[in-house]
Write an enzyme that holds these catalytic residues in place. Sequence first.
Site, PDB file in Angstrom:
ATOM      1  N   LYS A  70      25.510  30.679  12.652  1.00  0.00           N
ATOM      2  CA  LYS A  70      24.405  29.791  12.295  1.00  0.00           C
ATOM      3  C   LYS A  70      24.397  29.591  10.776  1.00  0.00           C
ATOM      4  O   LYS A  70      24.493  30.560  10.025  1.00  0.00           O
ATOM      5  CB  LYS A  70      23.089  30.456  12.749  1.00  0.00           C
ATOM      6  CG  LYS A  70      22.025  29.486  13.184  1.00  0.00           C
ATOM      7  CD  LYS A  70      20.941  30.164  13.994  1.00  0.00           C
ATOM      8  CE  LYS A  70      19.868  29.150  14.357  1.00  0.00           C
ATOM      9  NZ  LYS A  70      18.919  29.627  15.331  1.00  0.00           N
TER      10      LYS A  70
ATOM     11  N   GLU B 252       7.334  31.262  27.705  1.00  0.00           N
ATOM     12  CA  GLU B 252       5.890  31.087  27.596  1.00  0.00           C
ATOM     13  C   GLU B 252       5.163  31.458  28.889  1.00  0.00           C
ATOM     14  O   GLU B 252       4.056  32.028  28.843  1.00  0.00           O
ATOM     15  CB  GLU B 252       5.566  29.641  27.193  1.00  0.00           C
ATOM     16  CG  GLU B 252       5.957  29.277  25.762  1.00  0.00           C
ATOM     17  CD  GLU B 252       7.439  28.973  25.566  1.00  0.00           C
ATOM     18  OE1 GLU B 252       8.190  28.916  26.569  1.00  0.00           O
ATOM     19  OE2 GLU B 252       7.857  28.791  24.413  1.00  0.00           O
TER      20      GLU B 252
ATOM     21  N   ARG C 101       4.102  24.815  28.904  1.00  0.00           N
ATOM     22  CA  ARG C 101       4.952  25.566  29.840  1.00  0.00           C
ATOM     23  C   ARG C 101       4.156  26.593  30.650  1.00  0.00           C
ATOM     24  O   ARG C 101       4.541  26.955  31.751  1.00  0.00           O
ATOM     25  CB  ARG C 101       6.009  26.350  29.052  1.00  0.00           C
ATOM     26  CG  ARG C 101       7.187  25.579  28.602  1.00  0.00           C
ATOM     27  CD  ARG C 101       8.214  25.504  29.726  1.00  0.00           C
ATOM     28  NE  ARG C 101       9.211  24.507  29.407  1.00  0.00           N
ATOM     29  CZ  ARG C 101      10.315  24.745  28.731  1.00  0.00           C
ATOM     30  NH1 ARG C 101      10.579  25.970  28.316  1.00  0.00           N
ATOM     31  NH2 ARG C 101      11.155  23.779  28.476  1.00  0.00           N
TER      32      ARG C 101
HETATM   33  C1  LIG Z   1       9.642  25.948  25.198  1.00  0.00           C
HETATM   34  C2  LIG Z   1       9.994  26.159  23.767  1.00  0.00           C
HETATM   35  N1  LIG Z   1       9.558  27.276  23.134  1.00  0.00           N
HETATM   36  C3  LIG Z   1       9.868  27.460  21.842  1.00  0.00           C
HETATM   37  C4  LIG Z   1      10.618  26.563  21.162  1.00  0.00           C
HETATM   38  C5  LIG Z   1      10.911  26.744  19.694  1.00  0.00           C
HETATM   39  N2  LIG Z   1      12.348  26.889  19.451  1.00  0.00           N
HETATM   40  C6  LIG Z   1      13.096  25.865  19.019  1.00  0.00           C
HETATM   41  S1  LIG Z   1      14.694  26.262  18.837  1.00  0.00           S
HETATM   42  C7  LIG Z   1      14.398  27.859  19.292  1.00  0.00           C
HETATM   43  C8  LIG Z   1      15.520  28.846  19.302  1.00  0.00           C
HETATM   44  C9  LIG Z   1      16.726  28.309  19.962  1.00  0.00           C
HETATM   45  O1  LIG Z   1      17.742  29.256  19.880  1.00  0.00           O
HETATM   46  P1  LIG Z   1      19.106  28.977  20.596  1.00  0.00           P
HETATM   47  O2  LIG Z   1      18.868  28.360  21.929  1.00  0.00           O
HETATM   48  O3  LIG Z   1      19.905  30.223  20.574  1.00  0.00           O
HETATM   49  O4  LIG Z   1      19.768  27.865  19.689  1.00  0.00           O
HETATM   50  P2  LIG Z   1      20.192  27.970  18.152  1.00  0.00           P
HETATM   51  O5  LIG Z   1      19.057  27.417  17.353  1.00  0.00           O
HETATM   52  O6  LIG Z   1      20.453  29.390  17.828  1.00  0.00           O
HETATM   53  O7  LIG Z   1      21.379  27.118  18.061  1.00  0.00           O
HETATM   54  C10 LIG Z   1      13.056  28.054  19.603  1.00  0.00           C
HETATM   55  C11 LIG Z   1      12.462  29.322  20.014  1.00  0.00           C
HETATM   56  C12 LIG Z   1      11.041  25.403  21.851  1.00  0.00           C
HETATM   57  N3  LIG Z   1      11.745  24.446  21.253  1.00  0.00           N
HETATM   58  N4  LIG Z   1      10.723  25.248  23.140  1.00  0.00           N
END
Ligand SMILES: Cc1ncc(C[n+]2csc(CCOP(=O)(O)OP(=O)(O)O)c2C)c(N)n1
Length: 644
Positions: A289, A376, A404
């Site tokens: 990342k 959630e 959610r």
């Molecule tokens: C339902 C929901 N909860 C929380 C979030 C906030 N959120 C956005 S990206 C993320 C983390 C995503 O991590 P990953 O899937 O590993 O992708 P990366 O950013 O590491 O590429 C979160 C918790 C969201 N977008 N949707």
Amino acid sequence: MNESSPPSSRLLDAIRSPADLKALPADHLPQLAQEIRQEIITVTARNGGHVGPNLGVVELTLALHRVFNSPEDQFVFDVAHQGYVHKLLTGRGGSFFHRLRQSEGASGFLYRKESPHDAFGAGHAGTALSAALGMATARDLRGSDEHVVAVCGDAAFTCGITLEALNNIVSSTKRLIVILNDNEWSIAKNVGAISSYLNRISTSKTYNKLHHDVEAFFKSFPAGAEMNRVYLKWKRETKDFFVESSLFEKFGLRYLGPVDGHNLDALVKNLEFAKHCDVPVLIHVLTKKGKGLPAAVTSPEKFHGASPFDPETGESKQSAPGTPPNYQDVFGRALVRFAQADRRIVGITGAMPSGTGLSHLAKEVPGQFFDVGIAEEHAAIFAAGLATKGIRPVVAIYSTFLQRAYDPIIHDVCLQNLPVTFCMDRAGLSPNDGPTHHGLFDLAYLRCVPHAVVMQPKDEDELVDMLHTSLQHNGPAFVRYPRGAGVGVPLKAQPATLPLGHAEVLREGSNIMIWALGNMVQDALRLAARLAAEENISVGVVNARFVKPLDRALLLSHAACIPLIVTMEDHVLAGGFGSAVLEALQESDCPAAVERIGWPDRFVEHGSSTEVLRAAYGLAPDDIHRRVLARWRNLRAESVPAGT
Ligand SMILES: Cc1ncc(C[n+]2csc(CCOP(=O)(O)OP(=O)(O)O)c2C)c(N)n1
């Protein structure tokens, strides 16, 4: 690889479609990757955005577009916050990308209406696998031949929906490609058993060494596809030996990897292989990342979704001196104090400790802090379970993501009248993020649920009062508050317990009474002062505080003697605070005139700022002033008998 003369100008400027990328000699790709990284850093440094996730998927996205043919073949990106590279390769570069997250510019997520290359829109996590499976199944039903590729982060596998889809893949299709983009980070460090499992697969030195040695052995034969098949069969069958069992194989997917996500050759080879598989395939890709921006590599959490920063040093651009603290920080610090004083109080986040302000609790009182992952629904039911045993859970989830947890809110928390407090940050507009992130529906979906107490503070001090009040209340409570800085009021040393269902009169008036909710209270006070000064109208202001229970007694007393009631809310009009006021008046047969100010029945797009979006929807202060004044004048005209 084709050898060719080294490129001189920016390659990126000549990429207007995936076809241009395909035409590029392979030895130019590293330079293109570097240019894309530079472009992302330049634009996010100015506009803010998801810099870390996008810097991590540059090679992966290039490989996808080299191997597949978008838009015929379809990519479904989970959350879609990592879609900037995809945008740059699909005709959305240049000035459109330079206006990323601004009005008239590229959205920070993917939208079907933004481009035919955006096969499925998103902004919430965990939807990619289900959507991709639906698309693959539709392809099979229709008898067409395109490929469907889901790109999911490792944190997406903490979502129940992803696991539900995983469970359903082999019974639905034989052809689906899942990319697991594993960078070990959610927004914060990824949590939970699946994350530990992925870590074991990626780091099993014995397995990976053996795998590389054997791969080299097989590659020494000129046999190509057949040898590759033998090798992959060997790999599958030996993996269980070294890393317990391959979880994904148990779900019926062929597991490939782990693959270095910054090695274009390796990515292309694995994708080419997956393309010809007759079973669903998961390719486990390891990425870094923030790759290419040292500050983002060392601080992945800060650079997941960054506000504007210095592109050289990574230092955040300072907010203007004197900016009041954010609501989230006031909430987080207050919760630390309350939790230190009462060990029954715990905080729960769904993978968002910093965004919600719960990082303060994680640091100061770690034993009373839980990060449950992007889950959630689970967070709400987990809280309900805790509450049955006398624990006082505070669940901090953005308004939009709490959608959610709607069934758990009704079925597990409210039906059983359990004392769980939900703190909903980002209630109202989230301007740069857009429709997936605006928190404009929570009042409508909460105020119809029995037992729910629903409130919104007018400022950050009242937020602390509401948190305190909810922790005294023996039932479910929901506190909503907006994104960003508070009003700048001093915080009392000791919070007040607010009487449930009581509004606060901030300014008396006899012609118009504005019932304002939360962050609209300040606007209401300015509007009242202006109408009084410029039009000589007597305008009062009520800080509603509670949407449920609504202060009916006060409302009816106003409606009985004040000609016009105005409601103001940062929420859709349908089912919102103004609707609650109308219902209360109608139920008491009170024929008061009511003017409701709020968001229309539309999905509001992203925009440069809250002010810009309000102006676009007729909700700028001047627009509201005009509307209220016009309504007042109409009422006056109606009340004057004809001929006088
Ligand atoms: C339902 C929901 N909860 C929380 C979030 C906030 N959120 C956005 S990206 C993320 C983390 C995503 O991590 P990953 O899937 O590993 O992708 P990366 O950013 O590491 O590429 C979160 C918790 C969201 N977008 N949707």
